[in-house]
Motif scaffolding. Sequence first.
Motif, PDB file in Angstrom:
ATOM      1  N   UNK A  76       0.872  -1.279   0.078  1.00  0.00           N
ATOM      2  CA  UNK A  76      -0.030   0.088  -0.002  1.00  0.00           C
ATOM      3  C   UNK A  76       1.031   1.284   0.225  1.00  0.00           C
ATOM      4  N   UNK A  77       1.997   1.163   0.219  1.00  0.00           N
ATOM      5  CA  UNK A  77       3.104   2.297   0.341  1.00  0.00           C
ATOM      6  C   UNK A  77       3.159   2.895  -1.083  1.00  0.00           C
ATOM      7  N   UNK A  78       2.891   1.955  -2.044  1.00  0.00           N
ATOM      8  CA  UNK A  78       3.161   2.483  -3.511  1.00  0.00           C
ATOM      9  C   UNK A  78       1.889   3.135  -4.252  1.00  0.00           C
ATOM     10  N   UNK A  79       0.762   3.178  -3.495  1.00  0.00           N
ATOM     11  CA  UNK A  79      -0.319   3.882  -3.783  1.00  0.00           C
ATOM     12  C   UNK A  79      -1.184   3.042  -4.634  1.00  0.00           C
ATOM     13  N   UNK A  80      -2.004   3.514  -5.817  1.00  0.00           N
ATOM     14  CA  UNK A  80      -2.923   2.960  -6.449  1.00  0.00           C
ATOM     15  C   UNK A  80      -2.488   2.573  -7.869  1.00  0.00           C
ATOM     16  N   UNK A 107     -12.628  -2.848  -6.868  1.00  0.00           N
ATOM     17  CA  UNK A 107     -11.303  -2.578  -6.259  1.00  0.00           C
ATOM     18  C   UNK A 107     -10.478  -4.079  -6.397  1.00  0.00           C
ATOM     19  N   UNK A 108      -9.338  -3.905  -6.830  1.00  0.00           N
ATOM     20  CA  UNK A 108      -8.638  -5.191  -7.099  1.00  0.00           C
ATOM     21  C   UNK A 108      -7.410  -5.286  -6.194  1.00  0.00           C
ATOM     22  N   UNK A 109      -7.386  -6.659  -5.614  1.00  0.00           N
ATOM     23  CA  UNK A 109      -6.170  -6.880  -4.746  1.00  0.00           C
ATOM     24  C   UNK A 109      -5.596  -8.134  -5.052  1.00  0.00           C
ATOM     25  N   UNK A 110      -4.293  -8.256  -4.887  1.00  0.00           N
ATOM     26  CA  UNK A 110      -3.357  -9.261  -5.191  1.00  0.00           C
ATOM     27  C   UNK A 110      -3.518 -10.079  -3.804  1.00  0.00           C
ATOM     28  N   UNK A 111      -3.918 -11.474  -3.834  1.00  0.00           N
ATOM     29  CA  UNK A 111      -4.223 -12.226  -2.477  1.00  0.00           C
ATOM     30  C   UNK A 111      -3.164 -13.096  -2.126  1.00  0.00           C
ATOM     31  N   UNK A 112      -2.557 -12.913  -0.905  1.00  0.00           N
ATOM     32  CA  UNK A 112      -1.496 -13.715  -0.569  1.00  0.00           C
ATOM     33  C   UNK A 112      -1.660 -14.719   0.538  1.00  0.00           C
ATOM     34  N   UNK A 113      -1.764 -16.132   0.509  1.00  0.00           N
ATOM     35  CA  UNK A 113      -2.067 -16.944   1.619  1.00  0.00           C
ATOM     36  C   UNK A 113      -0.728 -16.852   2.627  1.00  0.00           C
ATOM     37  N   UNK A 114      -1.491 -16.544   4.049  1.00  0.00           N
ATOM     38  CA  UNK A 114      -0.525 -16.144   5.036  1.00  0.00           C
ATOM     39  C   UNK A 114       0.574 -17.159   5.290  1.00  0.00           C
ATOM     40  N   UNK A 115       0.212 -18.486   5.104  1.00  0.00           N
ATOM     41  CA  UNK A 115       1.562 -19.213   5.261  1.00  0.00           C
ATOM     42  C   UNK A 115       2.421 -19.298   4.245  1.00  0.00           C
ATOM     43  N   UNK A 168      -7.973   3.066  -2.746  1.00  0.00           N
ATOM     44  CA  UNK A 168      -7.085   2.843  -3.853  1.00  0.00           C
ATOM     45  C   UNK A 168      -7.886   1.757  -4.925  1.00  0.00           C
ATOM     46  N   UNK A 169      -7.716   1.916  -6.017  1.00  0.00           N
ATOM     47  CA  UNK A 169      -8.251   1.180  -7.128  1.00  0.00           C
ATOM     48  C   UNK A 169      -7.872  -0.289  -7.246  1.00  0.00           C
ATOM     49  N   UNK A 170      -6.391  -0.336  -7.306  1.00  0.00           N
ATOM     50  CA  UNK A 170      -5.920  -1.675  -7.591  1.00  0.00           C
ATOM     51  C   UNK A 170      -4.482  -1.786  -6.961  1.00  0.00           C
ATOM     52  N   UNK A 171      -4.015  -3.079  -6.364  1.00  0.00           N
ATOM     53  CA  UNK A 171      -2.784  -3.371  -6.020  1.00  0.00           C
ATOM     54  C   UNK A 171      -2.309  -4.474  -6.947  1.00  0.00           C
ATOM     55  N   UNK A 172      -1.196  -4.656  -7.189  1.00  0.00           N
ATOM     56  CA  UNK A 172      -0.534  -5.881  -7.908  1.00  0.00           C
ATOM     57  C   UNK A 172       0.715  -5.776  -7.949  1.00  0.00           C
ATOM     58  N   UNK A 173       1.481  -7.025  -7.403  1.00  0.00           N
ATOM     59  CA  UNK A 173       3.034  -7.004  -7.145  1.00  0.00           C
ATOM     60  C   UNK A 173       3.444  -7.997  -8.130  1.00  0.00           C
TER      61      UNK A 173
END
Length: 349
Positions: free
Chosen positions: A132-136, A219-227, A292-297
């Motif tokens: 989220x530090x990178x913005x949208x 709004x789009x997010x990139x989902x990462x399984x915690x393990x 923020x509209x979208x995050x993607x790594x």
Amino acid sequence: MKILVTGGAGFIGSAVVRRAIAKGHQVVNLDALTYAACLDNVASVADDPGYAFEQADIRDRAALDRIFAAHDPDAVMHLAAESHVDRSIDGPGTFIETNVMGTFQMLEAARAHWVQKGRPESFRFHHISTDEVFGSLPADPEVQFTEDTPYDPRSPYSASKAGSDHLVRAWHETYGLPVVLTNCSNNYGPFHFPEKLIPVIILNALAGKPLPIYGDGSNVRDWLYVEDHADALLLAVEKGTVGRSYNIGGENERSNLELVKTLCAILDRMRPKDAGSYADQITFVTDRPGHDARYAIDPARIREELGWRPSVTVEEGLEKTVAWYLDNEPWWRALQDRQGVGERLGVKA
């Protein structure tokens, strides 16, 4: 390796603690036990001889000095942070105090310990941050966050994390403290505190309540399984290059509406309603300010340099997550009475 994990009773921190113990590391879990912490998250390792717990606030320098002296860690994994965007909108001061000033105190305590030990090259201060530090981002799927993306935080939460990232880099450049940084995408999985989107949807669905989706759900997010994330973090602290940052992503982009519909379909199979679908409970609500509209790594660096990539698809991870919540009702029931849980936050802007 003996690792001092801050925030080890929280969601991601407890996953790191459990995984580190499983890998044979010694762990000192430092946690203030604020509203989102739960020692039940680490109950499975609490009796392990390699595990120790210290209740302390990362803003308390005297307590930090005592803990470093008592345990002599080889590395710090700094996860302790206020992390809920909606809460940061309502009360930004706590986020600045914990995420900025707390990180400053951690850096100073770690630096004093490192100097006292003779500045060992093997020591690491691993700072765990957010995408989220990178913005949208725009909708273009070819555009993703890299480690070189300029910072552009847009909420009090992300601004406070950006500030802490800059402090960590400065302590490396100015004082030579051996640091590693990571920035992750949205985490989910077991032990996720029930104020975040996925647990809110699961628990509201089971309770027959509306399933709130901000705005139109695009709004789009990139989902990462915690393990998966915990494995990546331990790899970074063990093998990451000093002074380097690594973006950790799940390679699982979904819009909020897609995600909620997937959860509803899983629940329809695992815990069917008497009539209809859980999707019937979907309700669109007023959007969050500055959403923020979208995050993607782009996780190419950690894949190419350290050999990590996510092992769990979002569909597999959501199946595991729903099953865990269905099997662990006493855990989440006990947390639902905590301050702010179940309320709509972040609407005071």
